[in-house]
Design a protein around this motif. Structure first.
Motif, short mmCIF file in Angstrom:
data_model
loop_
_atom_site.label_atom_id
_atom_site.label_comp_id
_atom_site.label_asym_id
_atom_site.label_seq_id
_atom_site.Cartn_x
_atom_site.Cartn_y
_atom_site.Cartn_z
N GLN A 149 2.53 1.66 -3.42
CA GLN A 149 1.41 2.83 -4.29
C GLN A 149 1.12 3.71 -4.15
OE1 GLN A 149 -2.32 0.39 -3.67
NE2 GLN A 149 -1.74 -1.19 -4.81
N ARG A 169 6.94 5.01 -4.12
CA ARG A 169 7.21 4.10 -4.14
C ARG A 169 8.43 5.05 -4.37
NH1 ARG A 169 7.76 0.03 -6.33
NH2 ARG A 169 6.30 -0.61 -8.51
N ASN A 174 0.83 -1.37 -0.40
CA ASN A 174 0.04 0.18 -0.50
C ASN A 174 0.50 1.39 -0.04
OD1 ASN A 174 -2.57 -1.44 0.10
ND2 ASN A 174 -2.96 -1.13 2.48
#
Length: 181
Positions: free
Chosen positions: A67, A70, A64
Motif C-alpha cells: 500500500q 508498491r 501493508n
C-alpha cells in the motif's frame, strides 16, 4: 518448519536485495529517517517473503508495504504470485479443557453455581483481553478468530523475528569488526 540456518540465509539474501532496491530507487540522497524507513521496510518484506505467503502475518506485512510503496515491493519480491492458503486448526483445546475441568462433577460439588459462573466469566474476560493484546501485536492478527491459529501464527512470527534479530546482530558485529581494523 525449516531449520534456523536456512531461514537466516534466505532472510539475509532477500534483505540485501531489498536494501539494494531501496538504494537504487531513490534518486536523491536519503536522510537518516528515510534510510531508517527503507531498512525497516526491506527487513520486514524480506522476513515476510521467507514464508512465501503461507502465514497470515507475512501476507499482512506484504499487503501493508504494498500500500505504501508498491513499486519497491514488486522489485524486491518479483511479479505477484497468488499465495496458497493455510488451513486453520478448527478445535480449541484450551477452551475444551477448561470446560471439562469446570463441568466435572467434583468441581460442581465443591463450588456453588454462582461461583462457577463468576469464575468462568472472569476467566473468559482475561482470555479475551490477552487475545486482543496478542492480536494487536501480530501483523494480520486482528483478522484471526481462531485462538489456536492465532497462537500458531504468533509462534511462527516470533521465530522469524528471532532470525531477523540474529542476522542483524551478526551484520552489526561484522561491520564493527571491519571498521575497527
Amino acid at each position: 518448519m525449516r531449520n534456523s540456518t536456512s531461514l537466516k540465509q534466505e532472510f539475509l539474501k532477500k534483505w540485501i536485495k531489498g536494501l539494494q532496491v531501496c538504494n537504487s530507487s531513490s534518486e536523491k540522497k536519503m536522510t537518516i529517517l528515510e534510510r531508517k524507513k527503507a531498512i525497516k521496510m526491506s527487513a520486514d518484506i524480506a522476513m515476510a517473503s521467507t514464508r512465501n505467503g503461507t502465514t497470515c502475518w507475512s501476507r499482512a506485512i506484504i499487503a501493508n508495504a504494498t500500500q505504501s510503496n508498491r513499486v519497491v515491493v514488486e522489485r524486491i519480491l518479483g511479479p505477484h504470485k497468488p499465495s496458497r492458503s493455510v488451513s486453520s486448526v478448527m478445535h480449541k483445546k484450551i477452551l475444551k479443557k477448561s470446560r471439562r475441568v469446570c463441568s466435572s462433577r467434583s468441581r460442581r460439588v465443591l463450588m456453588r453455581k454462582r461461583d462457577v459462573v463468576k469464575t468462568r466469566s472472569i476467566v473468559k474476560r482475561l482470555v479475551w483481553k490477552k487475545t486482543q493484546v496478542l492480536k494487536s501485536l501480530v501483523p494480520g492478527g486482528e483478522f484471526m478468530e481462531d485462538e489456536m491459529c492465532l497462537i500458531a501464527e504468533t509462534l511462527d512470527y516470533i521465530v522469524s523475528l528471532r532470525a531477523q534479530v540474529d542476522v542483524m546482530r551478526c551484520l552489526a558485529t561484522t561491520t564493527e569488526f571491519i571498521n575497527g581494523k
